[in-house]
Design an enzyme around this catalytic site. Structure first.
Site: not given
Length: 375
Positions: A80, A121
């Site tokens: 992430h 991300c």
């Protein structure tokens, strides 16, 4: 280096096996695992990159990068991410620390050329304005500095997504390409085209390296360079969802396949819990913004998305690290990393890091996310 929580997870219907494309073969058996579980930390990752063998003694396999000035190095990282941060299982790696490590490697002659592929991300923020263009490093990322990356290949049997679009595209391209002929730039353009209706991959660093062939970085001494036929796999963007919304889409898919109303109600309750957690996160951020920048600016900072600049690096670092330490762990609640874009907005508009840190400390008197009595 892998957390290693998939193959033998109780929710894995094929214990001991991992696949990464629909109806694929097991890619877990025989994989080398030098560092797993609690050893997978930002500190250890950077020590491995910097070749600090003595400091890794007694940790995992103890292996570190022992490359020299004639070696090419390839690094692939997936987890992430958020603005100027990428997540490890329990901690954060800040963009400045990663780029400092890469600069250290260059100054200590640890490579001839280095290529870094990053899936996360807002992954572009890890290199944008920070990675020097003169230290023989070429980096590509799954997304821009201010957008999400995307997951793909939902598997109903395993009730999870098997891959991420950017990573699937570069790996499947390498499977089909002649690594001795295709260049880094050719692969980047292929991946960017095939990924761009989800996220938009970016490239950073020394652009002169992109004429090198893939074989210089993605093969070993015993590689035969046989071109493999491209697998018959679905278009990875066909079922792609924002990586931040994976948990939501898994539950929605489970609800569609639910055998009865009781099972559907249970899944609906789990989905509602996620929405409540998100609402609690948003409320926490709004309180921080109100205290740091004023009540009137809350909506502006909550909705603005922009690329972090070099001028705001320290402010953003202070804000994200303090929030992670004082409020709740980004690794546990990755939606909070998306909301961290509000810190970018504040830092870029002149709110000081000290003001944001003071607001965070005031709002988060104890660490944890409290949702209607649930901790």
């Amino acid at each position: 280096m892998m957390y290693d929580d998939i193959a033998h997870n109780s929710e894995n219907p094929t214990p001991g096996e991992i696949i990464n494309w629909p109806n694929g073969v097991d890619v877990y058996k025989g994989v080398n695992k030098d560092y797993t579980g609690a050893d997978v930390t930002p500190e250890n990752f950077l020590k491995v990159l910097k070749g600090q063998k003595a400091e890794m003694a007694g940790v995992g396999s103890g292996k570190v990068l022992e490359s020299g000035p004639n070696d090419n190095v390839f690094v692939y990282f997936s987890d992430h991410g958020g603005p100027n941060i990428i997540a490890f299982p329990s901690e954060l790696l800040q963009a400045t620390d990663l780029n400092d490590a890469l600069t250290y490697m260059h100054s200590h002659n640890m490579y001839n050329q280095l290529v870094f592929y990053l899936e996360a991300c807002e992954s572009g923020s890890m290199f944008n304005t920070l990675l020097p263009a003169n230290i023989n490093i070429f980096a590509t990322t799954a997304s821009t500095p201010d957008t999400s990356s995307y997951a793909c290949y939902y598997d109903s049997k395993r009730a999870t997504y098997l891959g991420d679009v950017y990573s699937v595209n570069w790996m499947e391209d390498s499977d089909a390409a002649d690594l001795k002929k295709e260049t880094l730039q050719q692969q980047f353009l292929i991946v960017q085209k095939e990924t761009s209706n989800t996220s938009v991959p970016q490239e950073y660093g020394d652009m002169s390296l992109n004429t090198e062939t893939l074989s210089q970085f993605q093969s070993g001494p015993n590689h035969t360079f046989a071109v493999r036929a491209h697998r018959k796999t679905p278009n990875p963007t066909a079922d792609a969802v924002s990586s931040r919304d994976v948990a939501i889409h898994i539950l929605l898919n489970k609800m569609k396949a639910a055998a009865n109303s009781a099972e559907q109600a249970s899944l609906s309750a789990q989905l509602n819990q996620i929405y409540q957690e998100r609402a609690a996160m948003e409320a926490m951020y709004k309180q921080v913004i109100a205290k740091a920048a004023g009540e009137a600016s809350v909506e502006q900072h909550m909705t603005t998305r922009m690329s972090p600049t070099k001028a705001g690096v320290q402010c953003l670092r202070d804000a994200t690290q303090t929030f992670n330490d004082k409020c709740f762990s980004y690794s546990q609640y990755d939606y909070g990393m998306e909301l961290a874009m509000s810190f970018v907005s504040m830092c870029e508009s002149g709110v000081t890091g000290a003001a944001i840190v003071d607001a965070i400390t005031t709002v988060c008197v104890s660490k944890g996310l409290y949702v209607t009595g649930v901790f």
